[in-house]
Motif scaffolding. Structure first.
Motif, mmCIF file in Angstrom:
data_model
loop_
_atom_site.group_PDB
_atom_site.id
_atom_site.type_symbol
_atom_site.label_atom_id
_atom_site.label_comp_id
_atom_site.label_asym_id
_atom_site.label_seq_id
_atom_site.Cartn_x
_atom_site.Cartn_y
_atom_site.Cartn_z
ATOM 1 N N ASN A 71 6.314 -15.912 7.523
ATOM 2 C CA ASN A 71 4.967 -15.346 7.471
ATOM 3 C C ASN A 71 5.004 -14.087 8.332
ATOM 4 N N GLN A 72 4.930 -12.924 7.689
ATOM 5 C CA GLN A 72 5.125 -11.648 8.387
ATOM 6 C C GLN A 72 3.892 -10.768 8.208
ATOM 7 N N ILE A 73 3.408 -10.193 9.305
ATOM 8 C CA ILE A 73 2.245 -9.314 9.278
ATOM 9 C C ILE A 73 2.723 -7.872 9.384
ATOM 10 N N ASN A 74 2.302 -7.033 8.454
ATOM 11 C CA ASN A 74 2.738 -5.637 8.399
ATOM 12 C C ASN A 74 1.538 -4.704 8.499
ATOM 13 N N TYR A 75 1.823 -3.489 8.993
ATOM 14 C CA TYR A 75 0.776 -2.466 9.061
ATOM 15 C C TYR A 75 1.420 -1.094 8.967
ATOM 16 N N LEU A 76 0.957 -0.307 7.988
ATOM 17 C CA LEU A 76 1.462 1.057 7.786
ATOM 18 C C LEU A 76 2.989 1.096 7.676
ATOM 19 N N GLY A 77 3.537 0.129 6.948
ATOM 20 C CA GLY A 77 4.979 0.118 6.709
ATOM 21 C C GLY A 77 5.798 -0.479 7.821
ATOM 22 N N GLY A 78 5.166 -0.901 8.926
ATOM 23 C CA GLY A 78 5.896 -1.490 10.042
ATOM 24 C C GLY A 78 5.507 -2.939 10.249
ATOM 25 N N VAL A 79 6.389 -3.710 10.883
ATOM 26 C CA VAL A 79 6.139 -5.123 11.146
ATOM 27 C C VAL A 79 5.365 -5.264 12.452
ATOM 28 N N VAL A 80 4.241 -5.972 12.408
ATOM 29 C CA VAL A 80 3.421 -6.209 13.595
ATOM 30 C C VAL A 80 3.821 -7.519 14.266
ATOM 31 N N HIS A 109 0.869 -1.174 0.000
ATOM 32 C CA HIS A 109 0.000 0.000 0.000
ATOM 33 C C HIS A 109 0.907 1.226 0.000
ATOM 34 N N ASN A 110 0.694 2.095 -1.006
ATOM 35 C CA ASN A 110 1.563 3.275 -1.169
ATOM 36 C C ASN A 110 3.038 2.890 -1.214
ATOM 37 N N HIS A 111 3.335 1.787 -1.892
ATOM 38 C CA HIS A 111 4.696 1.304 -2.110
ATOM 39 C C HIS A 111 5.360 0.757 -0.842
ATOM 40 N N HIS A 112 4.588 0.553 0.228
ATOM 41 C CA HIS A 112 5.114 -0.022 1.466
ATOM 42 C C HIS A 112 4.461 -1.375 1.712
ATOM 43 N N LEU A 113 5.192 -2.252 2.412
ATOM 44 C CA LEU A 113 4.611 -3.525 2.781
ATOM 45 C C LEU A 113 3.394 -3.307 3.668
ATOM 46 N N ALA A 114 2.318 -3.996 3.364
ATOM 47 C CA ALA A 114 1.090 -3.890 4.145
ATOM 48 C C ALA A 114 0.418 -5.254 4.144
ATOM 49 N N GLU A 169 14.982 -9.092 9.183
ATOM 50 C CA GLU A 169 14.774 -8.077 8.143
ATOM 51 C C GLU A 169 14.505 -8.775 6.815
ATOM 52 N N TYR A 170 13.376 -8.449 6.200
ATOM 53 C CA TYR A 170 13.068 -9.035 4.898
ATOM 54 C C TYR A 170 13.985 -8.455 3.821
ATOM 55 N N TYR A 171 14.093 -7.136 3.782
ATOM 56 C CA TYR A 171 14.935 -6.484 2.780
ATOM 57 C C TYR A 171 15.685 -5.327 3.421
ATOM 58 N N VAL A 172 16.988 -5.289 3.205
ATOM 59 C CA VAL A 172 17.828 -4.204 3.686
ATOM 60 C C VAL A 172 18.383 -3.476 2.465
ATOM 61 N N HIS A 173 18.151 -2.181 2.387
ATOM 62 C CA HIS A 173 18.587 -1.406 1.230
ATOM 63 C C HIS A 173 20.115 -1.295 1.172
#
Length: 272
Positions: free
Chosen positions: A143-152, A123-128, A167-171
């Motif tokens: 299995n990762q739950i995300n909300y508003l760009g953050g990991v829940v 959502h808006n280019h962020h994990l959601a 960390e799923y992806y590190v730039h």
């Protein structure tokens, strides 16, 4: 008769799973060239670095404009050229499906075997929502739950909650400068201008010049290329500016170094 028809139907189904490059869609070198188009085809080398055309291509993207969707405006489907195997599907809410903006909705990636590799909601280019990744044998990896760009929360392959989510992806990150990859096009623009011949007169209303390169798994900048034409002094200055970029810590995907593809454009201006 049924015994004869069944192999034929299976063969047809198998061939239908391997897409052909749509001949009616224009070839685009940069996403901005899709503006005003119903779709397009974009080619890549074996590292999924963009090419200007099909010569030497390992794979390709098929972009289609979604006229019937209020939120999702573009679909991208990626294929391996030799097999026609679908390996990526994503959607974009932006006017142009750019490499660093606009991802929306469900994105899926497959191994070349056809096994699902990952399934992500944006959502808006962020994990959601939910991110799920899989091993090549199909076993759930994360299995990762995300909300508003953050990991829940996140869970391992057995469904056990993890105290610390990996960390799923590190730039990729410039060493010692804290320069995020998102700022590299600005850096290339500034350095390119300083490398133009003194007094170089840029053509009036010159179009932007698009380029791409990759930061490999050692953090080294490689394979810099221009995706659209440029006058020789401009082309030389852009490539030199990219060559002068600092060393990087490589990007990491699920704890392993991975290539990071960087795309940008230079607005052509007069020299010093």
């Amino acid at each position: 008769m049924i015994k004869l028809l069944l192999p034929m139907l299976l063969a047809l189904a198998a061939s239908a799973a391997h897409a052909q490059v749509p001949a009616h869609l224009p070839v685009v070198a940069a996403p901005d060239q899709l503006l005003g188009q119903a779709g397009g085809v974009r080619y890549y080398d074996q590292n999924w670095l963009p090419l200007t055309g099909p010569s030497g291509a390992y794979g390709y993207d098929v972009y289609r404009h979604l006229n019937d969707s209020l939120e999702l405006k573009w679909q991208r489907r990626r294929y391996v050229l030799a097999s026609g195997r679908l390996v990526l599907e994503q959607y974009f809410a932006s006017t142009v499906p750019g490499p660093s903006a606009g991802l929306e909705g469900l994105g899926r990636e497959w191994y070349e075997s056809g096994q699902l590799r990952e399934e992500i909601y944006y959502h808006n280019h962020h994990l959601a929502g939910t991110l799920r990744t899989f091993h090549p044998n199909g076993r759930l990896r994360l299995n990762q739950i995300n909300y508003l760009g953050g990991v829940v929360a996140c869970y391992d392959s057995a469904g056990r909650a993890l105290v610390d989510c990996p960390e799923y992806y590190v730039h990729a990150q410039a060493k010692g400068r804290h320069a995020p990859v998102a700022k590299l096009p600005d850096l290339v623009q500034r350095q390119y201008a300083a490398l133009l011949p003194a007094g170089y007169a840029a053509p009036t209303a010159a179009p932007p010049v698009y380029y791409a390169f990759r930061i490999d798994t050692t953090g080294t900048v490689r394979d810099a290329r221009l995706l659209t034409p440029a006058a020789p002094p401009v082309a030389a200055a852009i490539l030199q500016a990219i060559a002068q970029l600092p060393a990087f810590e490589p990007a990491q995907l699920e704890g392993k170094p991975t290539n990071r593809i960087v795309e940008g454009k230079v607005m052509v201006k007069a020299g010093r």
